[in-house]
Every structure is written in structure tokens, then in C-alpha cells.
Design a protein around this motif. Sequence first.
Motif, short mmCIF file in Angstrom:
data_model
loop_
_atom_site.label_atom_id
_atom_site.label_comp_id
_atom_site.label_asym_id
_atom_site.label_seq_id
_atom_site.Cartn_x
_atom_site.Cartn_y
_atom_site.Cartn_z
N ALA A 122 26.08 73.36 57.06
CA ALA A 122 27.40 73.00 56.54
C ALA A 122 27.94 71.74 57.21
N GLU A 123 27.49 71.47 58.42
CA GLU A 123 27.98 70.31 59.16
C GLU A 123 27.17 69.03 58.88
N ALA A 124 26.06 69.16 58.18
CA ALA A 124 25.20 67.99 57.91
C ALA A 124 25.91 67.04 56.94
N LYS A 147 26.79 65.06 53.83
CA LYS A 147 26.50 65.45 52.44
C LYS A 147 25.49 64.52 51.77
N HIS A 148 25.45 63.25 52.16
CA HIS A 148 24.51 62.33 51.50
C HIS A 148 23.05 62.71 51.77
N LEU A 149 22.80 63.47 52.82
CA LEU A 149 21.43 63.88 53.12
C LEU A 149 20.87 64.83 52.06
N PHE A 150 21.76 65.51 51.36
CA PHE A 150 21.33 66.45 50.33
C PHE A 150 20.92 65.74 49.03
N LEU A 151 21.12 64.43 48.97
CA LEU A 151 20.66 63.67 47.80
C LEU A 151 19.13 63.71 47.68
N ALA A 152 18.46 64.11 48.74
CA ALA A 152 17.00 64.25 48.67
C ALA A 152 16.62 65.23 47.57
N GLY A 153 17.44 66.24 47.35
CA GLY A 153 17.19 67.19 46.26
C GLY A 153 17.26 66.52 44.90
#
Length: 146
Positions: free
Chosen positions: A65-67, A69-75
Motif C-alpha cells: 500500500a505504501e509503494a 502508484k506508478h510502479l503498478f503501471l507494470a501491470g
Amino acid sequence: MPTSSYAFVMLCAGIGIPILAALNAALGSRIGSPVAASVMLFMVAFTCSLAVFFIGGFKPTSSIAEAPKHLFLAGVLIAFYVLSITFIAPKFGLGNAVFFILLGQLISAAAIDHFGLFGAQISPLSAARAGGIAMMAFGVYLTQLA
């Protein structure tokens, strides 16, 4: 794990990418829906990932939850890859599609390494690396002549 083991695992992953593309493109053609084939691929991948997660003894963590949010664009990028290869490979040819994917990977990896993007270790773009990318681009061009 020794560096040679990392290289071997990545080699196997690289071998798997065209196989993944061919299998999913064939599934999409057979069932008449590249999108449905991609959904099925992600369901199988999710199930496998979940099994590894639990078998490996990993525990859910609040740090997700602390990561940023742009890192989830990998999905989004993996979905784009799978959907695009599933749609395009049957029409463009698997080899052609994979050659251009490989060229894109080389260019992107060189930029990420050169600038240290996303926390990557900085590895400046050398003349040798740039020359290798240029040779690869020329190789892709040659494959399109035939």
C-alpha cells in the motif's frame, strides 16, 4: 545464487516469450477472441503466481500500500504486451513481432540503464552498446526485406 544462474533463468524466460506469444496467438485464433485468450492467460498466470506466493512462504505485507502508484503501471504494460502479441502475431508473423519486441526491449533497457530509471543501477550507454543496438535494428530491417 551465482550470476550464471541468473543468466540461465533469464535465457529461459527469453526462450519462453516467443512460445508464450505463439501459444496465446493460436488460442486466440482457435477460440475466435484474442482478448478472451489473454484473459485466460492472465488467469493461469495469476494462479501460478499465487501458488508460488503461498508455497514460498511469503506473507502479505502492508508495504504494498505504501509503494508508489506508478510502479503498478507494470501491470498495464504486461497486459499491453500480451494483448498486442495475441492480436498481431497471427497477422504480422511471430518472428516479425518478436524481432520488433526485442528491438524495443534493447532500446528501453539501454535508456533505463543509462539514466538509472525506476531505481535501476546506472550503466552509461557506451559506444559498444549503442553499436549493438544499431546492429540489432539493422538485423530487424533485414528480416523485413525477405
